[in-house]
Scaffold this motif. Structure first.
Motif, PDB file in Angstrom:
ATOM      1  N   THR A   1      -2.656  -4.376   7.695  1.00  0.00           N
ATOM      2  CA  THR A   1      -2.305  -4.765   6.331  1.00  0.00           C
ATOM      3  C   THR A   1      -2.867  -3.772   5.325  1.00  0.00           C
ATOM      4  O   THR A   1      -2.173  -3.344   4.385  1.00  0.00           O
ATOM      5  CB  THR A   1      -2.837  -6.180   6.025  1.00  0.00           C
ATOM      6  OG1 THR A   1      -2.247  -7.111   6.933  1.00  0.00           O
ATOM      7  CG2 THR A   1      -2.509  -6.589   4.595  1.00  0.00           C
ATOM      8  N   GLN A   2      -4.131  -3.403   5.508  1.00  0.00           N
ATOM      9  CA  GLN A   2      -4.739  -2.428   4.606  1.00  0.00           C
ATOM     10  C   GLN A   2      -3.958  -1.112   4.605  1.00  0.00           C
ATOM     11  O   GLN A   2      -3.750  -0.490   3.564  1.00  0.00           O
ATOM     12  CB  GLN A   2      -6.195  -2.162   5.017  1.00  0.00           C
ATOM     13  CG  GLN A   2      -7.136  -3.326   4.778  1.00  0.00           C
ATOM     14  CD  GLN A   2      -7.380  -3.561   3.307  1.00  0.00           C
ATOM     15  OE1 GLN A   2      -6.769  -4.434   2.700  1.00  0.00           O
ATOM     16  NE2 GLN A   2      -8.272  -2.802   2.720  1.00  0.00           N
ATOM     17  N   GLY A   3      -3.531  -0.689   5.779  1.00  0.00           N
ATOM     18  CA  GLY A   3      -2.778   0.562   5.861  1.00  0.00           C
ATOM     19  C   GLY A   3      -1.441   0.487   5.144  1.00  0.00           C
ATOM     20  O   GLY A   3      -1.031   1.434   4.464  1.00  0.00           O
ATOM     21  N   ILE A   4      -0.758  -0.655   5.283  1.00  0.00           N
ATOM     22  CA  ILE A   4       0.528  -0.815   4.608  1.00  0.00           C
ATOM     23  C   ILE A   4       0.331  -0.811   3.096  1.00  0.00           C
ATOM     24  O   ILE A   4       1.149  -0.270   2.343  1.00  0.00           O
ATOM     25  CB  ILE A   4       1.213  -2.112   5.092  1.00  0.00           C
ATOM     26  CG1 ILE A   4       1.509  -2.007   6.597  1.00  0.00           C
ATOM     27  CG2 ILE A   4       2.495  -2.372   4.324  1.00  0.00           C
ATOM     28  CD1 ILE A   4       1.987  -3.296   7.213  1.00  0.00           C
ATOM     29  N   GLN A   5      -0.779  -1.403   2.648  1.00  0.00           N
ATOM     30  CA  GLN A   5      -1.092  -1.345   1.219  1.00  0.00           C
ATOM     31  C   GLN A   5      -1.293   0.096   0.762  1.00  0.00           C
ATOM     32  O   GLN A   5      -0.878   0.474  -0.333  1.00  0.00           O
ATOM     33  CB  GLN A   5      -2.342  -2.173   0.916  1.00  0.00           C
ATOM     34  CG  GLN A   5      -2.123  -3.678   0.986  1.00  0.00           C
ATOM     35  CD  GLN A   5      -3.388  -4.461   0.707  1.00  0.00           C
ATOM     36  OE1 GLN A   5      -4.489  -3.976   0.927  1.00  0.00           O
ATOM     37  NE2 GLN A   5      -3.242  -5.693   0.244  1.00  0.00           N
ATOM     38  N   GLN A   6      -1.926   0.913   1.602  1.00  0.00           N
ATOM     39  CA  GLN A   6      -2.123   2.318   1.248  1.00  0.00           C
ATOM     40  C   GLN A   6      -0.789   3.027   1.052  1.00  0.00           C
ATOM     41  O   GLN A   6      -0.678   3.964   0.265  1.00  0.00           O
ATOM     42  CB  GLN A   6      -2.927   3.033   2.346  1.00  0.00           C
ATOM     43  CG  GLN A   6      -4.379   2.620   2.428  1.00  0.00           C
ATOM     44  CD  GLN A   6      -5.216   3.219   1.309  1.00  0.00           C
ATOM     45  OE1 GLN A   6      -4.701   3.932   0.465  1.00  0.00           O
ATOM     46  NE2 GLN A   6      -6.497   2.914   1.304  1.00  0.00           N
ATOM     47  N   ALA A   7       0.241   2.561   1.777  1.00  0.00           N
ATOM     48  CA  ALA A   7       1.567   3.177   1.661  1.00  0.00           C
ATOM     49  C   ALA A   7       2.354   2.649   0.473  1.00  0.00           C
ATOM     50  O   ALA A   7       3.510   3.028   0.280  1.00  0.00           O
ATOM     51  CB  ALA A   7       2.360   2.928   2.946  1.00  0.00           C
ATOM     52  N   SER A   8       1.725   1.761  -0.335  1.00  0.00           N
ATOM     53  CA  SER A   8       2.379   1.159  -1.509  1.00  0.00           C
ATOM     54  C   SER A   8       3.620   0.363  -1.135  1.00  0.00           C
ATOM     55  O   SER A   8       4.562   0.238  -1.927  1.00  0.00           O
ATOM     56  CB  SER A   8       2.731   2.231  -2.556  1.00  0.00           C
ATOM     57  OG  SER A   8       1.559   2.823  -3.056  1.00  0.00           O
TER      58      SER A   8
END
Length: 732
Positions: A219-226
């Motif tokens: 989830t954190q990674g997907i947030q990084q991808a906006s």
């Protein structure tokens, strides 16, 4: 049967049988052979009976209705043969065992359709239609348009349609009734992602938490991808709820159920395995819930158990790249960040989980040490600090909150876009830049629809006199799904926005739904009382006031009782307001001494006395409070207001002047409230309307006490003044 927007269209009236009769080259139906879909076949069909008649269609009506109401067919199994055997030999569980909100009459109708013996079912479509009509006919006796009497020829055509028409009618009723408990139809956003807990398929219970850590860090990674994604705390809570429903047999497809809980059209899931002794293997899948198909599988990743943090990061990056490369054009230019965060340590994650459970139950005091321990275990992880900052603010420990804020801003480069938006809203709030608070929270809602930022945006929009924005953003989410299922403040903000807009019936509906979902919460009753007061429904209001007085506790009850008077006065119901004010005074005077001595009770008692026309006694109450707490701005302002109403302009002006210098001791938002708004109220009570408006206009950009926010009656001295009416008109 095709369903769309609560309408049903029957598209298959025995197609298989029609084909078999029309095709001589190949007979599709033979005696003694069961043909059909096992989950919807009658017992006689499942047994291969040669004497099957229209009553098998009645059984199918019941099977479909059963699934629409419960979310599962009457019988399931691992093979078609197992389902067919159950159709012949087993009785289905009652509908209300899976969904107790279903009316008993509807349950009886459906269960009679599912009788094993055809002779025990409804014997015709027409016989089934009569009780069905009784379910949908309004209490006034008006027959629904679709069931009006028809002439004989039309009736003959209707009967020729047979069970097909009854099926459509049953489906129409079931679809509507199945939707009643939920406020918003489930709509999945094809560009919104949710990540579930990775299933522990290793057989080793010690790896249970690894599945949660994987879900969180992906989830954190997907947030990084906006990419819009449900924040992990909400995903985890939703996943846990889905699992309880799956274990209870109410959910057949956990992936679809998770999507419906969060509104996400894309679901990332996976599993953890042990291979070759003690090595980890992690598999990740990406599913389109809107299309009902697998979009792709991430190649399995292997690592030693000792390197689980590394493999978590690998899975995170691969899912990020997969999503970024396959979805909308706006995601195509995503480049993974140069600094790749490592997954949080086991100890940090465990501490955070413990803190979050306490924080969500609003036990902020006990939650904070767990968040502190999580951050001490992993000082690169921002989420524990965000939660800690919120808890400290709720506890009014502002110095500690500001220290946490400083640390958070030092982690800026490691924050996801969603976290940055949240932190920006914190900073704008601390700086008194309330418009920028809204800007930041709008961005947060855009990045994470259905997150707590929805209610945070509404909570800030209402006091800034933007009730339409508050109402509209709240109505984009379903408060009975996901993180908002147990979040009572949602209903307070929604009811308040309706009240500010003059939409009183909608406010009443919101308050009543709040009561149904959260019995025992005083504020739900309070908003119901506010709405009834606004529309002047006095008998119902009296009943609600009885309930408020009978509830345990004191603080919220006194606030609710006195604020009902406030609403009545603001809406010109002085006659009723005086009676309710007398009632509030009597109730407060009956409180035990220890309770009555608290500052909040003394404040409400002073207000109640003022509203009851006992201004001299109210003056003495506020005099005593100010003497004991000279820096309490709210009570000093109320004392000045009472003095002004009693013609004591010297005392009122003296308090107005003291509010000016006392404001310098407060935070930005409170400073503005004291400097402009409180003094404007005092000058309005003194009759100096122009001076009051000058102060109100200065305060408007920082509007904190909105025109309906718990102190309405203090505007009454100038409520007929057009400039004030225009200023108080909702701006958004």
């Amino acid at each position: 049967v095709l369903l769309s927007e609560h309408h049903a269209l029957v598209t298959d009236f025995g197609v298989a049988k029609a084909l078999s009769e029309a095709t001589s080259a190949q007979k599709l139906t033979t005696e003694g052979v069961a043909l059909g879909t096992p989950a919807y076949m009658s017992p006689e069909q499942a047994a291969g009976d040669t004497h099957v008649d229209h009553r098998a269609d009645i059984y199918t009506v019941g099977a479909l209705a059963y699934e629409l109401l419960t979310g599962r067919p009457p019988f399931t199994g691992t093979t078609p043969q197992e389902v067919l055997s159950a159709q012949v030999a087993r009785a289905p569980h009652p509908v209300r065992e899976y969904r107790d909100a279903v009316p008993p009459a509807l349950e009886q109708l459906v269960m009679r359709c599912l009788e094993k013996r055809a002779a025990d079912r409804w014997q015709s479509a027409e016989e089934l239609l009569r009780p069905l009509e009784a379910l949908v006919t309004p209490s006034g006796g008006i027959t629904p348009t679709g069931t009006m009497p028809v002439d004989r020829m039309a009736k003959r055509r209707w009967m020729m349609a047979g069970a097909g028409v009854a099926l459509a009618a049953v489906i129409a009723v079931i679809v509507v009734m199945a939707a009643l408990p939920r406020g918003i139809e489930v709509r999945l956003d094809p560009n919104h992602v949710v990540v579930g807990v990775f299933r522990n398929a290793s057989g080793d219970p010690s790896l249970d938490q690894l599945g949660e850590r994987l879900g969180h860090w992906v989830t954190q990674g997907i947030q990084q991808a906006s990419i819009p994604v449900t924040p992990w705390d909400i995903s985890l809570q939703s996943w846990q709820y889905v699992q309880t429903q799956t274990d209870a047999g109410r959910v057949r497809d956990p992936i679809r159920a998770l999507a419906e809980e969060t509104g996400a059209g894309i679901v990332v899931s996976g599993a953890v395995y042990l291979v070759e002794g003690d090595s980890l293997e992690i598999q990740a899948n990406v599913t389109s819930a809107t299309r009902g198909r697998l979009l792709g599988t991430i190649d399995p990743l292997r690592a030693a158990r000792a390197s689980e943090s590394d493999v978590i990061t690998d899975v995170q990056q691969r899912v990020m790249v997969f999503l970024a490369s396959r979805f909308e054009e706006k995601f195509q230019d995503y480049v993974p960040p140069e600094v790749i965060e490592a997954a949080p340590t086991f100890e940090a994650y465990q501490a955070f989980k413990e803190g979050f459970a306490l924080h969500y139950s609003q036990n902020y005091e006990e939650a904070i040490p767990h968040f502190r321990r999580a951050f001490e275990s992993d000082s690169t992880w921002a989420l524990p600090l965000i939660r800690m900052r919120n808890g400290l603010g709720n506890l009014r420990r502002f110095a500690e909150r500001d220290s946490v804020m400083t640390v958070l801003e030092g982690l800026w480069d490691r924050l996801s876009p969603y976290e940055r938006a949240v932190v920006q809203s914190f900073r704008a709030q601390a700086d008194g830049e309330r418009e920028q608070v809204l800007v930041a929270l709008r961005r947060a809602v855009q990045l994470a629809p259905g997150s707590p930022s929805v209610t945070n945006l509404a909570a800030n929009a209402n006091p800034m006199n933007r009730p339409r924005e508050a109402r509209d953003v709240l109505l984009t989410v379903d408060p009975e799904r996901g993180r908002l299922r147990d979040w009572v403040p949602y209903w307070f903000h929604l009811a308040n926005s309706f009240l500010m807009l003059g939409e009183y019936e909608q406010a009443l509906e919101a308050a009543q739904r709040c009561r149904q979902l959260h019995p025992g919460i005083v504020r739900c009753l309070a908003y119901q009382a506010f709405a009834l007061a606004a529309v002047g429904r006095v008998p119902e209001l009296t009943d609600v006031l009885d309930e408020i007085e009978a509830m345990p506790g004191v603080s919220r009850q006194s606030w609710a009782l006195v604020d009902v008077v406030d609403f009545l006065l603001f809406h010109g119901r002085q006659d009723v307001a005086r009676d309710v004010a007398d009632r509030a005074v009597t109730w407060l005077e009956a409180r035990p001494t220890v309770e009555a001595a608290t500052l909040s009770q003394r404040h409400e008692y002073g207000r109640a006395l003022l509203f009851a026309g006992r201004s001299g006694e109210a003056q003495r109450v506020f005099d005593a409070i100010v003497a004991e707490f000279p820096g309490d701005i709210d009570n000093r302002m109320h004392r000045a207001f009472v003095a002004a109403r009693r013609g004591n302009s010297a005392l009122a002006l003296s308090d107005a002047d003291s509010l000016e210098w006392q404001a310098e001791l407060l935070e930005g938002r409170q400073r503005d409230q004291a400097r402009w708004w409180c003094r404007g109220v005092i000058y309005g009570a003194l009759g100096d309307r122009e001076r009051a408006m000058e102060l109100f206009r200065q305060f408007e950009p920082q509007w904190y006490h909105g025109p309906w926010d718990h102190v309405r009656a203090i505007y009454e001295p100038m409520s007929d003044y057009p400039p004030l009416q225009e200023l108080m008109r909702p701006k958004g």
